[in-house]
Scaffold this active site. Structure first.
Site, PDB file in Angstrom:
ATOM      1  N   CYS A  14       0.813  -1.223   0.000  1.00 43.17           N
ATOM      2  CA  CYS A  14       0.000   0.000   0.000  1.00 43.17           C
ATOM      3  C   CYS A  14       0.845   1.271   0.000  1.00 43.17           C
ATOM      4  O   CYS A  14       2.003   1.263   0.396  1.00 43.17           O
ATOM      5  CB  CYS A  14      -0.900  -0.028   1.241  1.00 43.17           C
ATOM      6  SG  CYS A  14      -2.314   1.032   0.994  1.00 43.17           S
ATOM      7  N   ASP A 132      -6.740  -3.342  11.100  1.00 39.49           N
ATOM      8  CA  ASP A 132      -5.625  -2.403  11.198  1.00 39.49           C
ATOM      9  C   ASP A 132      -5.492  -1.882  12.626  1.00 39.49           C
ATOM     10  O   ASP A 132      -6.435  -1.961  13.425  1.00 39.49           O
ATOM     11  CB  ASP A 132      -5.925  -1.246  10.218  1.00 39.49           C
ATOM     12  CG  ASP A 132      -4.711  -0.402   9.918  1.00 39.49           C
ATOM     13  OD1 ASP A 132      -3.627  -0.705  10.429  1.00 39.49           O
ATOM     14  OD2 ASP A 132      -4.866   0.571   9.161  1.00 39.49           O
TER      15      ASP A 132
HETATM   16  O1  LIG Z   1      -0.944   4.902   4.453  1.00 36.92           O
HETATM   17  C1  LIG Z   1      -1.625   5.863   4.793  1.00 36.92           C
HETATM   18  O2  LIG Z   1      -1.136   6.984   4.935  1.00 36.92           O
HETATM   19  C2  LIG Z   1      -3.089   5.670   5.058  1.00 36.92           C
HETATM   20  C3  LIG Z   1      -3.880   6.784   5.143  1.00 36.92           C
HETATM   21  C4  LIG Z   1      -5.236   6.651   5.365  1.00 36.92           C
HETATM   22  C5  LIG Z   1      -5.817   5.408   5.507  1.00 36.92           C
HETATM   23  C6  LIG Z   1      -5.024   4.274   5.429  1.00 36.92           C
HETATM   24  C7  LIG Z   1      -3.660   4.388   5.206  1.00 36.92           C
HETATM   25  N1  LIG Z   1      -2.865   3.290   5.136  1.00 36.92           N
HETATM   26  C8  LIG Z   1      -3.288   1.940   5.412  1.00 36.92           C
HETATM   27  O3  LIG Z   1      -2.901   1.564   6.709  1.00 36.92           O
HETATM   28  C9  LIG Z   1      -2.694   0.158   6.743  1.00 36.92           C
HETATM   29  C10 LIG Z   1      -1.441  -0.204   7.495  1.00 36.92           C
HETATM   30  O4  LIG Z   1      -0.368   0.548   7.150  1.00 36.92           O
HETATM   31  P1  LIG Z   1       1.078   0.331   7.832  1.00 36.92           P
HETATM   32  O5  LIG Z   1       1.688  -0.877   7.174  1.00 36.92           O
HETATM   33  O6  LIG Z   1       0.889   0.130   9.287  1.00 36.92           O
HETATM   34  O7  LIG Z   1       1.819   1.567   7.494  1.00 36.92           O
HETATM   35  C11 LIG Z   1      -2.686  -0.303   5.301  1.00 36.92           C
HETATM   36  O8  LIG Z   1      -3.945  -0.897   5.045  1.00 36.92           O
HETATM   37  C12 LIG Z   1      -2.623   0.952   4.509  1.00 36.92           C
HETATM   38  O9  LIG Z   1      -3.438   0.778   3.377  1.00 36.92           O
END
Ligand SMILES: O=C(O)c1ccccc1N[C@@H]1O[C@H](COP(=O)(O)O)[C@@H](O)[C@H]1O
Length: 214
Positions: A14, A132
């Site tokens: 992502c 998440d």
């Molecule tokens: O990545 C971002 O900035 C974000 C912004 C808004 C909603 C979701 C976002 N990211 C999502 O968060 C999870 C986990 O991320 P991480 O690996 O802990 O950094 C993932 O699903 C991203 O799509």
């Protein structure tokens, strides 16, 4: 448990921000690519036009996910028209989303607030769930044990939140999700853009859990 023995773990990378990053995503054969839209607070936020450029360079087999927070119906329609395969919704789902659009939804849950889970599990327009930590995209982890016994259905059960190349194998072993999702954990040291070596290790360690884990 709906995870079928030998079934490939879905891998979502992502927060892609440029078309330069897709060359190595195509090489490591991941399943889903996420792009953050309409969320200016995120350093990974990009425009719909940027997203369309990125999509042109992606292998056809890789599906695209628009990642948004409490979107409006107009924004969802823009995302649908841009050709995204899925929309990942954090926060609120707009009223009427399934009457006005056909896009397949991945509903993200903060694992500390699963109140709507049973209700959303009944909605056919929801393809799956992303579990998440409290602050999406922060790289923060949560205790995976807290969701390992969450009721499952045919919908995708995707684990996110602070995954890294070093912890993904253990997380898969503990939760047995349908898929894993990472953003911060595969970024360069300065947090700007993705790191190919980290993506390669993430994919290798996630795939290494297939078959033997069940
Ligand atoms: O990545 C971002 O900035 C974000 C912004 C808004 C909603 C979701 C976002 N990211 C999502 O968060 C999870 C986990 O991320 P991480 O690996 O802990 O950094 C993932 O699903 C991203 O799509």
């Amino acid at each position: 448990m709906y995870r079928i023995k030998g079934k490939k773990t879905i891998i979502k990378i992502c927060g892609i921000t440029t078309a330069n990053e897709t060359e190595y995503l195509n090489k490591v054969k991941i399943d889903l690519v996420g792009m953050v839209l309409f969320f200016e607070k995120s350093k990974r936020n990009i425009t719909i036009d940027n997203a369309k450029e990125i999509m042109k360079t992606l292998d056809d087999k890789i599906k695209t996910v628009a990642v948004v927070v409490s979107p409006t119906i107009d924004q969802i329609e823009e995302i649908e028209n841009a050709g995204f395969d899925y929309i990942q919704i954090h926060g609120e789902m707009p009223v009427g989303i399934f009457d006005k659009t056909d896009i397949s939804v991945l509903k993200a849950f903060n694992v500390n607030d699963m109140e709507m889970y049973d209700e959303y599990s009944k909605i056919s327009g929801i393809k799956g769930f992303v579990f998440d930590a409290a602050e999406p995209g922060s790289g923060r982890t949560f205790d995976c044990n807290s969701i390992r016994d969450t009721k499952r259905s045919e919908k995708w059960f995707i684990l996110a939140g602070g995954l890294t190349p070093d912890n993904v194998a253990e997380a898969i072993k503990t939760v047995k999700p349908d898929g894993v999702d990472v953003s911060s954990g595969v970024e360069k040291g300065d947090g700007m853009g993705k790191d190919y070596e980290k993506i390669r290790r993430f994919v290798r360690n996630a795939r290494g859990q297939e078959g033997g884990m069940l």
